[in-house]
Scaffold this active site. Structure first.
Site, mmCIF file in Angstrom:
data_model
loop_
_atom_site.group_PDB
_atom_site.id
_atom_site.type_symbol
_atom_site.label_atom_id
_atom_site.label_comp_id
_atom_site.label_asym_id
_atom_site.label_seq_id
_atom_site.Cartn_x
_atom_site.Cartn_y
_atom_site.Cartn_z
ATOM 1 N N ASP A 43 31.004 -11.410 13.107
ATOM 2 C CA ASP A 43 32.223 -10.626 12.915
ATOM 3 C C ASP A 43 32.492 -9.753 14.142
ATOM 4 O OD1 ASP A 43 34.451 -9.512 11.787
ATOM 5 O OD2 ASP A 43 33.387 -8.346 10.257
ATOM 6 N N GLY A 54 39.349 0.883 6.864
ATOM 7 C CA GLY A 54 39.978 1.440 8.051
ATOM 8 C C GLY A 54 38.992 1.712 9.166
ATOM 9 N N HIS A 86 37.309 -9.809 11.750
ATOM 10 C CA HIS A 86 38.186 -9.870 10.568
ATOM 11 C C HIS A 86 39.409 -8.974 10.710
ATOM 12 C CE1 HIS A 86 35.855 -6.284 8.984
ATOM 13 N NE2 HIS A 86 37.047 -5.984 8.511
ATOM 14 N N SER A 104 36.583 -0.565 9.942
ATOM 15 C CA SER A 104 36.146 -1.856 10.473
ATOM 16 C C SER A 104 36.324 -1.944 11.974
ATOM 17 C CB SER A 104 36.945 -2.990 9.826
ATOM 18 O OG SER A 104 36.379 -3.393 8.623
ATOM 19 N N GLY A 105 35.353 -2.545 12.621
ATOM 20 C CA GLY A 105 35.429 -2.724 14.065
ATOM 21 C C GLY A 105 34.911 -1.548 14.861
#
Length: 350
Positions: free
Chosen positions: A201, A296, A153, A298-299
């Site tokens: 994701d 912030g 995402h 994410s990932g």
């Protein structure tokens, strides 16, 4: 159809008025309502901007930058040391930190008392990187000299994958002000990624040139074995440069870390829905909240121990707010995504 559109517009505009009046209902809106807004944002309708406004204020927005953002100016540097050799990725060399020592020992000594995370030491998690794209911020993990794993995402804009030329990877320090940025050659998003449910994701970034090996703050994390089975209550660590409080708007310069236990999957399904929490997701956090990833992050990596090594067990994906009681963080589960990740790193996937 016209009636449905009319109801939708009335609902959105009524909700917007409530939000402008700071109604607590919509500042803590339900997960399903948040996903509903997110789906509208991705459509080209006159109501999409209102939906985006509401989505940004939902506690259940994704941990990355909301779908509707205003790009900001980013200053990045170009890669150096283009002839750098590859990073060793043998099981004995990946997932090692001179700061933490044995991952298993480190996690067994962590007390469940961190609120919102603490500063990491320099080079403590040398595989943690900052990923910027079109003015947004996410995290990521080095898995070999030219590949970074992050969240899907973070790499999509509506139905389109972001241009590789807009993506930069900051590596080489635990302080965001000291990061050196590297260009990305290709962005690979999992072909079955579903933006409505955050299914699969995961994304892999291929760098234009190998990362240097002469920096102690640049090392790969191990990918877990496909047979890894982390039990409920297992302690793992999440790290990132995201917000330290949900509505604070403050992103720290020092990489933050927090230790969280794996959350019971059935209980997590009760919170988010059985159609949302699938086999390619894992939940981590506390029943009472208080410790979590946030916007912030994410990932970024959810790191667990496999023997003495750190392994990338989860990818920060989404949650109902940040550190909200009864709503743990949800992560893409890497053991069930490993085959696809390796198809990209081996040059045989898309």
């Amino acid at each position: 159809m016209l009636l449905d559109i009319g109801i939708l517009l009335v609902t959105l505009l009524g909700s917007a008025n409530a939000v402008h009046g700071y109604s607590p209902l919509y500042r803590a809106c339900s997960y399903n309502r948040c996903i509903y807004y997110a789906q509208i944002v991705q459509q080209s309708t006159s109501s999409s901007q209102t939906a985006a406004y509401l989505y940004q204020r939902c506690r259940c927005s994704a941990y990355g930058v909301p779908l509707y953002t205003r790009p900001s100016t980013q200053t990045t540097s170009t890669p150096v040391n283009n002839q750098a050799s590859t990073i060793p990725v043998s099981p004995s060399q990946c997932g090692t930190s001179s700061i933490t020592g044995s991952a298993a020992t480190y996690l067994s000594n962590q007390r469940e008392r961190i609120v919102g995370g603490v500063n990491t030491q320099e080079c403590e998690f040398p595989w943690a990187v900052l990923v910027t794209a079109d003015g947004s911020q996410c995290g990521g993990s080095i898995i070999d000299s030219t590949h970074i794993v992050t969240a899907a995402h973070c790499m999509v804009n509506g139905n389109s994958i972001k241009q590789a030329s807009s993506v930069r990877v900051g590596a080489g320090s635990s302080n965001r002000n000291n990061l050196r940025y590297y260009n990305v050659r290709t962005v690979s998003v999992h072909p079955s990624y579903n933006p409505s449910t955050f299914e699969n994701d995961a994304a892999v970034l291929t760098l234009q040139s190998p990362l240097p090996t002469n920096n102690p703050c640049i090392k790969p994390i191990c990918l877990p074995s496909t047979r890894l089975n982390v039990q409920t209550g297992t302690k793992c660590t999440v790290a990132g440069w995201g917000l330290t409080q949900e509505f604070s708007g403050f992103a720290p310069s020092a990489l933050q870390e927090a230790t969280v236990p794996i959350f019971n999957k059935d209980t997590c399904r009760q919170a988010y829905g059985s159609n949302i929490i699938t086999d390619v997701k894992i939940c981590a956090g506390f029943q009472n909240g208080g410790i979590d990833a946030c916007k912030g992050d994410s990932g970024g990596p959810l790191m667990c121990a496999e023997g003495d090594n750190w392994v990338l067990t989860g990818i920060v994906s989404f949650g109902n707010g940040c550190a909200v009681p009864n709503y743990p963080g949800v992560y893409a589960y890497v053991p069930n995504l490993k085959n696809w990740i390796e198809s990209i790193t081996n040059g045989i996937g898309k």
